[in-house]
Design an enzyme around this catalytic site. Sequence first.
Site, PDB file in Angstrom:
ATOM      1  CB  CYS A 113       0.205  92.922  15.806  1.00 15.58           C
ATOM      2  SG  CYS A 113       1.750  93.623  16.379  1.00 15.58           S
ATOM      3  CG  HIS A 259      -1.834  96.091  14.267  1.00 18.80           C
ATOM      4  ND1 HIS A 259      -1.789  96.646  15.524  1.00 18.80           N
ATOM      5  CD2 HIS A 259      -0.556  95.736  13.961  1.00 18.80           C
ATOM      6  CE1 HIS A 259      -0.532  96.620  15.954  1.00 18.80           C
ATOM      7  NE2 HIS A 259       0.234  96.073  15.021  1.00 18.80           N
ATOM      8  CG  ASN A 289       2.692  98.354  16.756  1.00 22.58           C
ATOM      9  OD1 ASN A 289       1.794  97.925  17.470  1.00 22.58           O
ATOM     10  ND2 ASN A 289       3.297  97.617  15.844  1.00 22.58           N
TER      11      ASN A 289
HETATM   12  C1  LIG Z   1      11.462  98.989  11.121  1.00 21.87           C
HETATM   13  C2  LIG Z   1      11.394  99.735   9.778  1.00 21.87           C
HETATM   14  C3  LIG Z   1      10.698 101.072  10.007  1.00 21.87           C
HETATM   15  C4  LIG Z   1      12.805  99.991   9.290  1.00 21.87           C
HETATM   16  O1  LIG Z   1      12.756 100.667   8.040  1.00 21.87           O
HETATM   17  P1  LIG Z   1      13.646 100.199   6.818  1.00 21.87           P
HETATM   18  O2  LIG Z   1      13.544 101.241   5.787  1.00 21.87           O
HETATM   19  O3  LIG Z   1      13.213  98.815   6.455  1.00 21.87           O
HETATM   20  O4  LIG Z   1      15.055 100.198   7.430  1.00 21.87           O
HETATM   21  P2  LIG Z   1      16.059  98.987   7.633  1.00 21.87           P
HETATM   22  O5  LIG Z   1      15.524  98.027   8.647  1.00 21.87           O
HETATM   23  O6  LIG Z   1      16.466  98.429   6.316  1.00 21.87           O
HETATM   24  O7  LIG Z   1      17.252  99.780   8.248  1.00 21.87           O
HETATM   25  C5  LIG Z   1      17.889 100.795   7.510  1.00 21.87           C
HETATM   26  C6  LIG Z   1      18.886 101.454   8.426  1.00 21.87           C
HETATM   27  O8  LIG Z   1      18.170 102.267   9.366  1.00 21.87           O
HETATM   28  C7  LIG Z   1      18.656 101.985  10.668  1.00 21.87           C
HETATM   29  N1  LIG Z   1      17.596 102.211  11.637  1.00 21.87           N
HETATM   30  C8  LIG Z   1      16.734 101.325  12.149  1.00 21.87           C
HETATM   31  N2  LIG Z   1      15.939 101.929  13.048  1.00 21.87           N
HETATM   32  C9  LIG Z   1      16.333 103.213  13.109  1.00 21.87           C
HETATM   33  C10 LIG Z   1      15.909 104.331  13.852  1.00 21.87           C
HETATM   34  N3  LIG Z   1      14.905 104.268  14.739  1.00 21.87           N
HETATM   35  N4  LIG Z   1      16.527 105.512  13.628  1.00 21.87           N
HETATM   36  C11 LIG Z   1      17.533 105.621  12.742  1.00 21.87           C
HETATM   37  N5  LIG Z   1      17.983 104.589  12.017  1.00 21.87           N
HETATM   38  C12 LIG Z   1      17.396 103.406  12.198  1.00 21.87           C
HETATM   39  C13 LIG Z   1      19.094 100.560  10.594  1.00 21.87           C
HETATM   40  O9  LIG Z   1      20.013 100.283  11.627  1.00 21.87           O
HETATM   41  C14 LIG Z   1      19.705 100.479   9.224  1.00 21.87           C
HETATM   42  O10 LIG Z   1      21.014 100.976   9.290  1.00 21.87           O
HETATM   43  P3  LIG Z   1      22.196 100.306   8.424  1.00 21.87           P
HETATM   44  O11 LIG Z   1      21.771 100.475   6.990  1.00 21.87           O
HETATM   45  O12 LIG Z   1      23.392 101.103   8.798  1.00 21.87           O
HETATM   46  O13 LIG Z   1      22.251  98.868   8.853  1.00 21.87           O
HETATM   47  C15 LIG Z   1      10.653  98.928   8.704  1.00 21.87           C
HETATM   48  O14 LIG Z   1      11.402  97.797   8.348  1.00 21.87           O
HETATM   49  C16 LIG Z   1       9.290  98.495   9.129  1.00 21.87           C
HETATM   50  O15 LIG Z   1       8.426  99.291   9.355  1.00 21.87           O
HETATM   51  N6  LIG Z   1       9.062  97.174   9.196  1.00 21.87           N
HETATM   52  C17 LIG Z   1       7.827  96.656   9.697  1.00 21.87           C
HETATM   53  C18 LIG Z   1       7.932  96.652  11.154  1.00 21.87           C
HETATM   54  C19 LIG Z   1       6.611  96.548  11.843  1.00 21.87           C
HETATM   55  O16 LIG Z   1       5.640  97.098  11.437  1.00 21.87           O
HETATM   56  N7  LIG Z   1       6.645  95.838  12.944  1.00 21.87           N
HETATM   57  C20 LIG Z   1       5.519  95.653  13.740  1.00 21.87           C
HETATM   58  C21 LIG Z   1       4.671  94.614  13.113  1.00 21.87           C
HETATM   59  S1  LIG Z   1       3.306  94.371  14.031  1.00 21.87           S
END
Ligand SMILES: CC(C)(COP(=O)(O)OP(=O)(O)OC[C@H]1O[C@@H](n2cnc3c(N)ncnc32)[C@H](O)[C@@H]1OP(=O)(O)O)[C@@H](O)C(=O)NCCC(=O)NCCS
Length: 332
Positions: A113, A259, A289
């Site tokens: 990224c 980004h 992204n």
């Molecule tokens: C990925 C992201 C959106 C997940 O959101 P979150 O609120 O942190 O959610 P969590 O990872 O704690 O997961 C919560 C639940 O949602 C679920 N979940 C994950 N992706 C899902 C999706 N696309 N749809 C539905 N549920 C989803 C998980 O499995 C988890 O379920 P569980 O509680 O039964 O285990 C968030 O962590 C994020 O944006 N992180 C940064 C990622 C990023 O920007 N990456 C690129 C960097 S360059």
Amino acid sequence: MKRTVFRSVGGYVPDKVVTNDDLSKLMETSNDWIVERTGIRQRHWAENGVGSSDLAVPASLEAVEKAGIDIGEIDCIVLATLSPDHTFPGTACFLQHKLGLGGIAALDVRNQCSGFLYGLSVADAWVRCGQYKCVLLVGAEVHSTGIDKTTRGRDIACLFGDGAGAVILTASDDEKTGVLSTHLHADGKYARSLWIEAPGSCFHPLRIDKQMLEEGRHFPKMKGRHVFTHAIKRMPEVIEEALSVNGLRPSDVDLFIPHQANQRITEAVAKVMGFENERVYTNIEKFGNTTAASIPLCIKDAEIDGRLKKGDLLLLASFGAGFTWASAIVRW
Ligand SMILES: CC(C)(COP(=O)(O)OP(=O)(O)OC[C@H]1O[C@@H](n2cnc3c(N)ncnc32)[C@H](O)[C@@H]1OP(=O)(O)O)[C@@H](O)C(=O)NCCC(=O)NCCS
């Protein structure tokens, strides 16, 4: 001292639009979940047989046309991608051939990224010291062929999209314009927090085997919350660094283009820095992204929307796998 100026910006995304509802037919997810957590409503996926270098071609040709240069003036290609056409050679070599530019330098940058800003830093140094006069800097990604499109991979699958952005960089004698500074960081301690494990050169006798494939170790894995908390700490730090080196304050910034990782990351960083919505550009809603392509795709859209004008102070910042994070200040 010479400065590196952006002569033009091009961008390209494949035609196929994949909405959140489309994803919910492949995995357990929903439009509401994805929009609320990420701000993404749709992304574009390339057709079978189309690689990152293929997306880079129309983006590059648009940049060449808008710069009003002859394509033969390009003397170096820097291409950032985490989704190379093949393990080797570099995707910049494939792009170079497709553009008919045999013989010129072709460098791949593998900083995910932060790839576009790492590439900008390298290109800026080369242009200022006179090693190259006209650099084509590209960010290009095809994520759609590499993600786990099942419920197991839904955290990643909902985020990433395919696309390419390209800029033409040349030298200027006007010290007040162009790239004022770039700032690069990494912390490999967190390399496994966002990565693809296999195939890997460390695995014997093959780099990947059937069991690894069954376990999905060839798909990207992410500790989402860990990435999130580091992103909203490191991006403000590297922005402060860029402002302070140039004797600037947050209020001097006309437009902040981060980004496009996740809309919630952008909003958190903008809040810490005191950037109101009018000074922050995002297009994650329509592209997701796109990793190395996200910043140039945003710059292109910002220009089209009239949000980025000549003389504006543009702030760019990124955070991603590695972990890597970076910033750049540009007088447009
Ligand atoms: C990925 C992201 C959106 C997940 O959101 P979150 O609120 O942190 O959610 P969590 O990872 O704690 O997961 C919560 C639940 O949602 C679920 N979940 C994950 N992706 C899902 C999706 N696309 N749809 C539905 N549920 C989803 C998980 O499995 C988890 O379920 P569980 O509680 O039964 O285990 C968030 O962590 C994020 O944006 N992180 C940064 C990622 C990023 O920007 N990456 C690129 C960097 S360059």
